[in-house]
Write a protein that holds these residues in place. Sequence first.
Motif, short mmCIF file in Angstrom:
data_model
loop_
_atom_site.label_atom_id
_atom_site.label_comp_id
_atom_site.label_asym_id
_atom_site.label_seq_id
_atom_site.Cartn_x
_atom_site.Cartn_y
_atom_site.Cartn_z
N LEU A 61 1.37 -1.03 -0.01
CA LEU A 61 -0.03 0.23 0.05
C LEU A 61 1.16 1.28 -0.49
CD1 LEU A 61 -3.02 0.71 1.80
CD2 LEU A 61 -0.94 2.43 2.31
N LEU A 62 1.92 1.55 0.75
CA LEU A 62 2.72 2.46 0.94
C LEU A 62 3.62 2.68 -0.43
CD1 LEU A 62 3.88 2.17 4.50
CD2 LEU A 62 2.84 4.19 3.84
N MET A 63 3.61 1.68 -1.44
CA MET A 63 4.83 1.48 -2.58
C MET A 63 3.79 2.10 -3.71
SD MET A 63 7.51 1.25 -1.94
CE MET A 63 8.19 1.60 -3.79
N ASN A 64 2.06 1.67 -3.61
CA ASN A 64 1.38 2.54 -4.00
C ASN A 64 1.36 3.97 -4.18
OD1 ASN A 64 1.07 0.47 -5.48
ND2 ASN A 64 -0.81 -0.09 -4.37
N TYR A 65 0.80 4.23 -2.60
CA TYR A 65 1.33 5.84 -1.99
C TYR A 65 2.46 6.82 -2.56
CZ TYR A 65 1.70 9.65 1.71
OH TYR A 65 1.75 10.60 2.22
N PHE A 66 3.73 6.23 -2.11
CA PHE A 66 4.79 6.29 -3.27
C PHE A 66 4.56 6.98 -4.37
CE2 PHE A 66 7.17 4.30 0.81
CZ PHE A 66 7.31 6.00 1.55
N ASN A 67 4.12 5.64 -5.59
CA ASN A 67 3.99 5.97 -7.15
C ASN A 67 3.10 7.00 -7.15
OD1 ASN A 67 6.37 4.47 -7.67
ND2 ASN A 67 4.86 2.36 -7.00
N GLY A 68 1.82 6.68 -6.44
CA GLY A 68 0.63 7.98 -6.56
C GLY A 68 1.36 8.68 -6.35
N ILE A 69 1.91 9.61 -5.46
CA ILE A 69 2.62 10.74 -5.06
C ILE A 69 3.76 10.87 -6.06
CG2 ILE A 69 3.68 12.59 -3.88
CD1 ILE A 69 2.61 10.56 -1.28
N TYR A 70 4.35 10.47 -6.54
CA TYR A 70 5.58 10.88 -7.79
C TYR A 70 5.25 10.85 -9.13
CZ TYR A 70 10.67 9.83 -10.12
OH TYR A 70 11.29 9.89 -11.27
N THR A 71 4.39 10.03 -9.54
CA THR A 71 3.63 10.03 -10.83
C THR A 71 2.96 11.02 -10.81
OG1 THR A 71 1.87 8.28 -10.37
CG2 THR A 71 4.45 7.46 -11.24
N GLY A 72 2.00 11.42 -10.48
CA GLY A 72 0.54 12.40 -9.69
C GLY A 72 -0.77 11.42 -10.48
N ASP A 73 -0.52 10.05 -9.33
CA ASP A 73 -1.40 9.23 -10.62
C ASP A 73 -2.97 9.56 -9.07
OD1 ASP A 73 -3.92 7.29 -10.55
OD2 ASP A 73 -1.85 5.93 -11.44
N VAL A 74 -3.92 10.27 -9.13
CA VAL A 74 -4.75 10.11 -8.63
C VAL A 74 -5.57 9.42 -8.02
CG1 VAL A 74 -6.79 11.65 -7.85
CG2 VAL A 74 -4.90 12.79 -8.84
N GLY A 93 5.88 25.76 8.57
CA GLY A 93 5.60 26.55 9.74
C GLY A 93 3.85 26.48 9.15
N MET A 94 3.25 27.01 8.16
CA MET A 94 2.11 27.43 8.39
C MET A 94 1.34 25.85 7.98
SD MET A 94 2.47 30.25 7.15
CE MET A 94 0.76 30.80 6.96
N PRO A 95 0.12 26.48 8.75
CA PRO A 95 -1.14 25.11 8.79
C PRO A 95 -0.99 24.99 7.71
CG PRO A 95 -2.06 26.74 10.49
CD PRO A 95 -0.40 27.74 9.35
N TYR A 96 -1.71 23.46 7.60
CA TYR A 96 -2.67 23.04 6.14
C TYR A 96 -3.06 21.92 7.30
CZ TYR A 96 -1.94 20.27 2.19
OH TYR A 96 -2.03 19.07 1.10
N PHE A 97 -4.43 21.47 6.44
CA PHE A 97 -5.33 20.92 6.92
C PHE A 97 -6.41 20.94 5.69
CE2 PHE A 97 -8.83 19.45 8.10
CZ PHE A 97 -8.71 18.73 9.43
N LYS A 98 -6.46 19.72 5.17
CA LYS A 98 -7.32 19.16 3.44
C LYS A 98 -8.05 18.32 4.19
CE LYS A 98 -4.09 22.17 0.22
NZ LYS A 98 -5.08 22.58 0.23
N THR A 99 -9.42 18.04 3.02
CA THR A 99 -10.04 17.17 2.88
C THR A 99 -9.34 15.94 2.08
OG1 THR A 99 -10.90 18.12 1.19
CG2 THR A 99 -12.38 17.96 3.38
N LEU A 100 -9.62 14.19 1.64
CA LEU A 100 -8.58 13.98 0.42
C LEU A 100 -8.81 14.64 -0.60
CD1 LEU A 100 -7.19 11.77 -0.57
CD2 LEU A 100 -9.78 10.17 -0.15
N ASP A 101 -10.47 15.06 -1.01
CA ASP A 101 -10.93 15.36 -2.29
C ASP A 101 -10.20 16.80 -2.41
OD1 ASP A 101 -12.37 13.58 -2.97
OD2 ASP A 101 -13.41 14.05 -2.22
N GLN A 102 -9.94 17.05 -1.89
CA GLN A 102 -8.88 18.82 -1.66
C GLN A 102 -7.72 17.94 -2.39
OE1 GLN A 102 -9.85 20.43 2.45
NE2 GLN A 102 -11.30 22.02 1.15
N TYR A 103 -7.08 17.24 -1.44
CA TYR A 103 -5.11 17.03 -1.30
C TYR A 103 -5.34 16.57 -2.78
CZ TYR A 103 -1.24 13.71 -0.92
OH TYR A 103 -0.65 13.53 -1.26
N LEU A 104 -6.23 15.82 -2.88
CA LEU A 104 -6.13 14.94 -4.08
C LEU A 104 -5.74 16.16 -5.50
CD1 LEU A 104 -8.03 11.93 -4.25
CD2 LEU A 104 -5.85 12.10 -3.63
#
Length: 126
Positions: A14-27, A46-57
Amino acid sequence: MNSFSTNAALITTLLMNYFNGIYTGDVTLLKSVFHPQALVAGDINGMPYFKTLDQYLDGVKNRKSPQELGEEFKMKIISLEIINNTAIAKTQVPILGFNYYDQLSLVIVDTKWVIVNKLLTNVKDK
């Protein structure tokens, strides 16, 4: 339920899929590793970051991927702790000029491991 080593192997995949999704931009691939109600939170320089999954994707979809930019794949799993049907993975995700450390909370939902929470921070090189 599954043995520790089986769960560790499933989470590592699962984590390798996570990494590959980030690396390739595969939403689509990224969406497959998260629970639909997952939250992404932390701080970036130092700046707060808070997103739903849809906002992140949506952010991933609308940026150039590290692969498109010719970045070397350097993401790695630092540690993994599994207790029953829960797990915490600490990962390093150096991309796009950042040195992110992600702490990912995982649980088994419908017999499948999924990320339910992503905490992130950028650690500047000293």
